[in-house]
Design a protein around this motif. Sequence first.
Motif, PDB file in Angstrom:
ATOM      1  N   PHE A 103     -29.756 -14.925 -38.124  1.00  0.00           N
ATOM      2  CA  PHE A 103     -28.534 -13.700 -37.708  1.00  0.00           C
ATOM      3  C   PHE A 103     -28.462 -13.676 -36.203  1.00  0.00           C
ATOM      4  O   PHE A 103     -28.687 -12.618 -35.572  1.00  0.00           O
ATOM      5  CB  PHE A 103     -29.136 -12.775 -38.207  1.00  0.00           C
ATOM      6  CG  PHE A 103     -29.633 -12.604 -39.447  1.00  0.00           C
ATOM      7  CD1 PHE A 103     -28.682 -12.618 -40.748  1.00  0.00           C
ATOM      8  CD2 PHE A 103     -30.906 -12.889 -40.075  1.00  0.00           C
ATOM      9  CE1 PHE A 103     -28.821 -12.620 -41.976  1.00  0.00           C
ATOM     10  CE2 PHE A 103     -31.372 -12.673 -41.565  1.00  0.00           C
ATOM     11  CZ  PHE A 103     -30.315 -12.773 -42.276  1.00  0.00           C
ATOM     12  N   ALA A 104     -28.144 -14.728 -35.640  1.00  0.00           N
ATOM     13  CA  ALA A 104     -28.474 -14.993 -34.124  1.00  0.00           C
ATOM     14  C   ALA A 104     -27.402 -14.265 -33.219  1.00  0.00           C
ATOM     15  O   ALA A 104     -27.512 -14.018 -32.140  1.00  0.00           O
ATOM     16  CB  ALA A 104     -28.091 -16.478 -33.698  1.00  0.00           C
ATOM     17  N   GLY A 105     -26.279 -13.841 -33.774  1.00  0.00           N
ATOM     18  CA  GLY A 105     -25.104 -13.134 -33.074  1.00  0.00           C
ATOM     19  C   GLY A 105     -24.685 -13.915 -32.096  1.00  0.00           C
ATOM     20  O   GLY A 105     -24.458 -15.340 -32.062  1.00  0.00           O
ATOM     21  N   SER A 116     -29.942 -22.139 -34.315  1.00  0.00           N
ATOM     22  CA  SER A 116     -29.360 -20.785 -34.523  1.00  0.00           C
ATOM     23  C   SER A 116     -28.631 -20.754 -35.604  1.00  0.00           C
ATOM     24  O   SER A 116     -27.572 -21.711 -35.668  1.00  0.00           O
ATOM     25  CB  SER A 116     -28.611 -20.664 -33.135  1.00  0.00           C
ATOM     26  OG  SER A 116     -29.642 -20.567 -32.099  1.00  0.00           O
ATOM     27  N   GLU A 129     -25.680 -18.228 -37.539  1.00  0.00           N
ATOM     28  CA  GLU A 129     -24.816 -17.317 -37.433  1.00  0.00           C
ATOM     29  C   GLU A 129     -23.556 -17.403 -38.348  1.00  0.00           C
ATOM     30  O   GLU A 129     -23.104 -18.481 -38.340  1.00  0.00           O
ATOM     31  CB  GLU A 129     -24.441 -16.967 -35.926  1.00  0.00           C
ATOM     32  CG  GLU A 129     -23.298 -16.052 -35.807  1.00  0.00           C
ATOM     33  CD  GLU A 129     -23.828 -14.420 -36.358  1.00  0.00           C
ATOM     34  OE1 GLU A 129     -22.718 -13.925 -36.745  1.00  0.00           O
ATOM     35  OE2 GLU A 129     -24.846 -14.077 -36.040  1.00  0.00           O
ATOM     36  N   ALA A 143     -18.851 -15.984 -32.725  1.00  0.00           N
ATOM     37  CA  ALA A 143     -20.203 -15.928 -32.076  1.00  0.00           C
ATOM     38  C   ALA A 143     -20.852 -17.449 -32.005  1.00  0.00           C
ATOM     39  O   ALA A 143     -21.623 -17.780 -31.218  1.00  0.00           O
ATOM     40  CB  ALA A 143     -21.015 -14.754 -32.687  1.00  0.00           C
ATOM     41  N   GLN A 159     -22.773 -22.468 -38.114  1.00  0.00           N
ATOM     42  CA  GLN A 159     -21.987 -21.279 -38.757  1.00  0.00           C
ATOM     43  C   GLN A 159     -22.361 -21.383 -40.262  1.00  0.00           C
ATOM     44  O   GLN A 159     -21.904 -22.213 -40.970  1.00  0.00           O
ATOM     45  CB  GLN A 159     -20.414 -21.419 -38.659  1.00  0.00           C
ATOM     46  CG  GLN A 159     -19.860 -20.239 -39.233  1.00  0.00           C
ATOM     47  CD  GLN A 159     -18.217 -20.335 -39.109  1.00  0.00           C
ATOM     48  OE1 GLN A 159     -17.914 -21.359 -38.628  1.00  0.00           O
ATOM     49  NE2 GLN A 159     -17.613 -19.099 -39.612  1.00  0.00           N
ATOM     50  N   GLY A 180     -35.305 -13.023 -34.844  1.00  0.00           N
ATOM     51  CA  GLY A 180     -33.827 -12.704 -35.442  1.00  0.00           C
ATOM     52  C   GLY A 180     -34.065 -11.452 -36.131  1.00  0.00           C
ATOM     53  O   GLY A 180     -34.969 -10.936 -36.412  1.00  0.00           O
ATOM     54  N   GLN A 221     -19.119  -9.090 -29.978  1.00  0.00           N
ATOM     55  CA  GLN A 221     -20.317  -9.837 -29.862  1.00  0.00           C
ATOM     56  C   GLN A 221     -21.431  -9.194 -29.089  1.00  0.00           C
ATOM     57  O   GLN A 221     -22.531  -9.138 -29.330  1.00  0.00           O
ATOM     58  CB  GLN A 221     -20.098 -11.137 -29.372  1.00  0.00           C
ATOM     59  CG  GLN A 221     -19.318 -12.020 -30.205  1.00  0.00           C
ATOM     60  CD  GLN A 221     -18.874 -13.343 -29.408  1.00  0.00           C
ATOM     61  OE1 GLN A 221     -19.566 -14.082 -28.914  1.00  0.00           O
ATOM     62  NE2 GLN A 221     -17.476 -13.426 -29.458  1.00  0.00           N
TER      63      GLN A 221
END
Length: 506
Positions: free
Chosen positions: A11-13, A37, A39, A44, A95, A126, A485
């Motif tokens: 949920f890295a943003g 990562s 997201e 983002a 993604q 996260g 973001q």
Amino acid sequence: MSRVFEIIDLFAGPGGLGEGFSAVGKEGATRMKIRLSVEMEKDAVRTLRLRAFLRSFENGFPPEYYQAINSGNPFPDWAELYPKHWKSAEQEARQMELGKPGVFEEISSVLDASREKLHGDTILIGGPPCQAYSLVGRARNKGKSGYVAEADHRHYLYREYVRILDRLRPAIFVMENVKGMLSSKVDGGEIFQHVLEDLRHAGDGYTLLPLAQPLRDGGPDARDFIVKAEEHGIPQERHRVFVVGLRSDFSPPSGKRPLLEKSTQGLPVSVQQAIFDLPRLRSRLSKGDDGTCQKAWQAAVMEQAQRMASHPDVAEDLKSRVKAIIQEGFEEVSNAFSMNGFTRPENMPDELRAWLRDDRLSTILHHETRGHKPSDLGRYLFAAVMGEVRDQSPRLRDFPEFLQPDHKNRESGKFQDRFKVQRAGRASSTITSHIKKDGHYYIHPDPSQVRSLTTREAARLQTFPDNYYFCGSDLKFRNGARLHQVGNAVPPLLASKIATALGRLM
């Protein structure tokens, strides 16, 4: 020889937590590097991927990056220019929507490879999406016809974090969420207690540690997990829950000192210290004459100021300041709604300056203003003047009648803080993703600028370095996607301090 830990960021943003951990992990006895990562938001992910690419260069960002941003030109084709670096960034930033069928299985091979390669020297960071836990989100959900908390999958996304924790079995984990998680209830019980139990018993078992409070003999209380960002050199009153888990084969810290020490500088870093070196800008106009028309903006603001200066419902101390602003005029800012160059404020703390500034930049990224209606310009001016004169932000009932918004729920009393100025001498209020909506809650403290914060100003308050580029196109507002973001992130400077504290445990 340094130990190397690989980081899995969920949920890295746009990468706030990862940026802080990566910065600390480049040097020292405990090396840390992001392996993956994850997201779901497209823009983002583009931001994450670009940052991963830039970090992959050992001796600093490539010169083509600065050439592009300093000139305002598009980025080159990184895949063609630096194919190995770009391929690595694509593998790192992905993604994916956690909780969707097949996603866990897809990333399990990465988790297993990282765990086996480094013999368990991994870190999981996260925070699951917070809409279902936040006080604002819960209030909004109550107004939805037929809303059932137990049916809202967002309450249970933390279980996906736990599922990955159970598979990875990292040396240490950090889970971040909103303070509202402490009081959120589902199935008649407090969800935070379920979260703690699930985290404690994942994998080989974890000792749960608070960051900002000493570990109690009987174990931490729920509120011990709250970290107040302004106590740690962040120019923002951001109170969030951080749960740290230390794997059972590591010894928990002894003594009565918290892992995360408070800042030694005393008073919190203020908005003025964080953003007043940036150029003074005016807003655009959202309707009628375009914001590029200096005279239209100046006329709209002057009309609001003159009415305020003569209105019987405006207090004399506020009138006096408005009259002085009218005398000074708005010419100094009326030509600029996007501008390069900044000064070096003498009172910006050295730690913050070293973290934010990049001398290779000759431009300021994302420092552009959005459009506002003339009536909102009046409300922004009133709020900024009250903040300057009385050091307080007005409640809706404080506005004179001619500045009251034409909303049917105005009399309900539920939206008294709809317009909020960020006071210059204090840390800002919490930057959230709502900043992308209209800017009413994030009014700039300088009355002569009459606007909401820019993306770069919000990023400064979140402590994103000035060279941090946020990708994305915007629809309703020029900076909407980027602001979203920024509001969805953990302050990177705070993350770096957390990483430093945890590095001492490993």
